[in-house]
Design an enzyme around this catalytic site. Structure first.
Site, PDB file in Angstrom:
ATOM      1  N   SER A 204      -2.502   2.492   0.556  1.00 31.38           N
ATOM      2  CA  SER A 204      -1.592   1.841  -0.388  1.00 31.38           C
ATOM      3  C   SER A 204      -2.392   1.198  -1.501  1.00 31.38           C
ATOM      4  CB  SER A 204      -0.791   0.758   0.359  1.00 31.38           C
ATOM      5  OG  SER A 204      -0.015  -0.001  -0.553  1.00 31.38           O
TER       6      SER A 204
ATOM      7  N   LYS B 192      -2.882  -2.520   5.744  1.00 33.54           N
ATOM      8  CA  LYS B 192      -2.187  -1.941   4.573  1.00 33.54           C
ATOM      9  C   LYS B 192      -2.948  -2.266   3.288  1.00 33.54           C
ATOM     10  CE  LYS B 192       2.321  -2.181   2.221  1.00 33.54           C
ATOM     11  NZ  LYS B 192       1.889  -2.636   0.887  1.00 33.54           N
TER      12      LYS B 192
ATOM     13  N   GLY C 165       9.169   2.205  -1.173  1.00 32.01           N
ATOM     14  CA  GLY C 165       9.405   0.831  -1.602  1.00 32.01           C
ATOM     15  C   GLY C 165      10.433   0.715  -2.709  1.00 32.01           C
TER      16      GLY C 165
ATOM     17  N   THR D 158      -1.324  -6.980   4.904  1.00 29.50           N
ATOM     18  CA  THR D 158      -1.678  -6.595   3.536  1.00 29.50           C
ATOM     19  C   THR D 158      -3.053  -7.163   3.195  1.00 29.50           C
ATOM     20  OG1 THR D 158       0.595  -6.370   2.790  1.00 29.50           O
ATOM     21  CG2 THR D 158      -1.024  -6.827   1.089  1.00 29.50           C
TER      22      THR D 158
ATOM     23  N   SER E 131       9.125  -7.841   4.412  1.00 29.29           N
ATOM     24  CA  SER E 131       8.083  -8.559   3.674  1.00 29.29           C
ATOM     25  C   SER E 131       7.983 -10.012   4.135  1.00 29.29           C
ATOM     26  CB  SER E 131       8.421  -8.530   2.174  1.00 29.29           C
ATOM     27  OG  SER E 131       7.579  -9.407   1.457  1.00 29.29           O
TER      28      SER E 131
ATOM     29  N   HIS F  93      -0.596  -0.958  -3.355  1.00 32.49           N
ATOM     30  CA  HIS F  93       0.378  -2.036  -3.581  1.00 32.49           C
ATOM     31  C   HIS F  93       1.365  -1.647  -4.683  1.00 32.49           C
ATOM     32  CE1 HIS F  93       0.658  -6.391  -2.307  1.00 32.49           C
ATOM     33  NE2 HIS F  93       1.624  -6.324  -3.194  1.00 32.49           N
TER      34      HIS F  93
ATOM     35  N   GLN G 123       5.471  -7.349   7.615  1.00 33.14           N
ATOM     36  CA  GLN G 123       4.324  -7.366   6.698  1.00 33.14           C
ATOM     37  C   GLN G 123       3.834  -8.791   6.552  1.00 33.14           C
ATOM     38  OE1 GLN G 123       4.714  -8.778   3.360  1.00 33.14           O
ATOM     39  NE2 GLN G 123       2.531  -8.555   2.976  1.00 33.14           N
TER      40      GLN G 123
END
Length: 388
Positions: free
Chosen positions: A273, A251, A329, A176, A127, A275, A148
């Site tokens: 995704s 993403k 995740g 993202t 991340s 999230h 990410q």
């Protein structure tokens, strides 16, 4: 009175010891251990979704509306789960999604996760908001790692970070795209969530962007409002391609329209995704959005899925609906909280074993043998079912 309190403490401690010795037989069991071990603010941050948390529940529940059509009398004495992602060979189609601030779960945080992923022969995604930097994670040893990315208002910060990830040997950028603003996570508001004082967002430490201030609501929401670029658009996917040669995964896609645009703008892959159900509530579960996105991508780029995967059977269902692989995740941070690196290794091993068993019992010897005909969903039309 003092004696009663002491006995009660002993009794509580005894329960905890028994709990620690409990045989973990599936990924879900780590959540309860994490709940008991972590401070409420930290557990709630990892576990909660946006607003009514409808999508949070739906990410799990939707998997139960997909049933198997197993084929029998097929020689399954050898099962091959290997695959390749963006040209990188991995041991199984199960990878690690980016989850922020892992040192809140365990002192080793992202170091432990990186080592566990490497040992399992799979990919870890780090991340942007990690509590270990790209360089620190790279120092744990070999492994295939993706980075990410959140796009900050200051594009120099973004360019610098992408270059650092590239230099540290990261192999792809997972951009993202569903967070122009942070979703309303009510647990974080109630808890006045902020990063514990002994931790920082390591990737931004030298840029005076690593600290998160305590506020009257969620410290993270305020941080995002101050730093993240709300003007992010498709042209920025092109811009990213001018500053890096790394492949870019988009993403946060959940519609066919956006899948087509992702391909058009040069994405190397798509991650379906929502999230972890932390952004817009009442969007569909990712497993329900998956097939639409796969059709929108028209086979031109690989499509991956994250959200709600807790069983090897879930992995099989995602692949049957067209995914090239899945990312997990929350199971990572829960198992990290419970047992550190050993916990993350165990989660990856359990999912691998369950997935292999599902393949065998469905009559599939390799990933390419997993087809749409191996499942039936409650959203299939009667005509589709009759055709089967």
């Amino acid at each position: 009175m003092f004696l009663q309190k002491t006995n009660r403490k002993k009794h509580l401690h005894r329960n905890e010891v028994q709990f620690d010795k409990m045989e973990i037989t599936n990924v879900m069991e780590y959540e309860e251990i994490a709940r008991q071990k972590l401070p409420k603010m930290v557990f709630d941050y990892y576990a909660s979704g946006a607003e009514d948390q409808w999508t949070l529940k739906e990410n799990r529940n939707a998997f139960s509306r997909i049933l198997f059509r197993p084929r029998i009398l097929i020689d399954v004495s050898k099962i091959d789960m290997t695959t390749s992602v963006l040209g990188f060979k991995i041991s199984m189609p199960i990878m690690i999604a980016p989850t922020a601030m892992q040192k809140m779960a365990h002192p080793e945080g992202e170091y432990a996760t990186a080592r566990a992923a490497s040992a399992a022969g799979t990919i870890m995604t780090l991340s942007s908001w990690a509590t270990s930097s790209v360089e620190e994670v790279a120092s744990t040893g070999p492994g295939i790692r993706f980075f990410q990315l959140y796009v900050y208002k200051d594009r120099n910060v973004v360019a610098q970070l992408v270059r650092r990830a590239e230099r540290a040997g990261f192999k792809a950028i997972a951009l993202t795209v569903d967070t122009p603003r942070l979703g309303r996570r009510e647990a974080d508001i109630k808890n006045r969530f902020t990063l514990p004082p002994f931790l920082t967002l390591k990737n931004f430490e030298g840029l005076d962007l690593g600290k998160m201030d305590k506020t009257n609501d969620s410290g993270l929401a305020s941080y995002v409002a101050g730093q993240i670029d709300r003007s992010l658009s498709w042209k920025d996917v092109k811009w990213l391609q001018t500053i890096t040669s790394l492949p870019i995964l988009v993403k946060g896609v959940i519609t066919a329209e956006d899948a087509r645009l992702a391909v058009q703008y040069g994405a190397a892959g798509i991650i379906v995704s929502n999230h972890g159900a932390r952004q817009l509530d009442y969007v569909p579960a990712t497993i329900m959005a998956l097939e639409e996105v796969v059709k929108g991508a028209q086979g031109r780029v690989p499509v991956f899925l994250d959200g709600g995967v807790r069983r090897g059977t879930d992995v099989f269902k995602a692949l049957a609906l067209g995914a090239s692989g899945i990312f997990i995740g929350r199971p990572v941070v829960y198992s990290l909280a419970a047992e550190g690196e050993a916990g993350v290794r165990k989660v990856l091993q359990m999912l691998r074993d369950e997935f292999e068993l599902t393949m065998a019992l469905s009559g599939c010897r390799s990933l390419k043998e997993i087809t749409r005909n191996h499942i039936v969903t409650d959203w299939d039309s009667p005509r589709t079912v009759a055709r089967l």
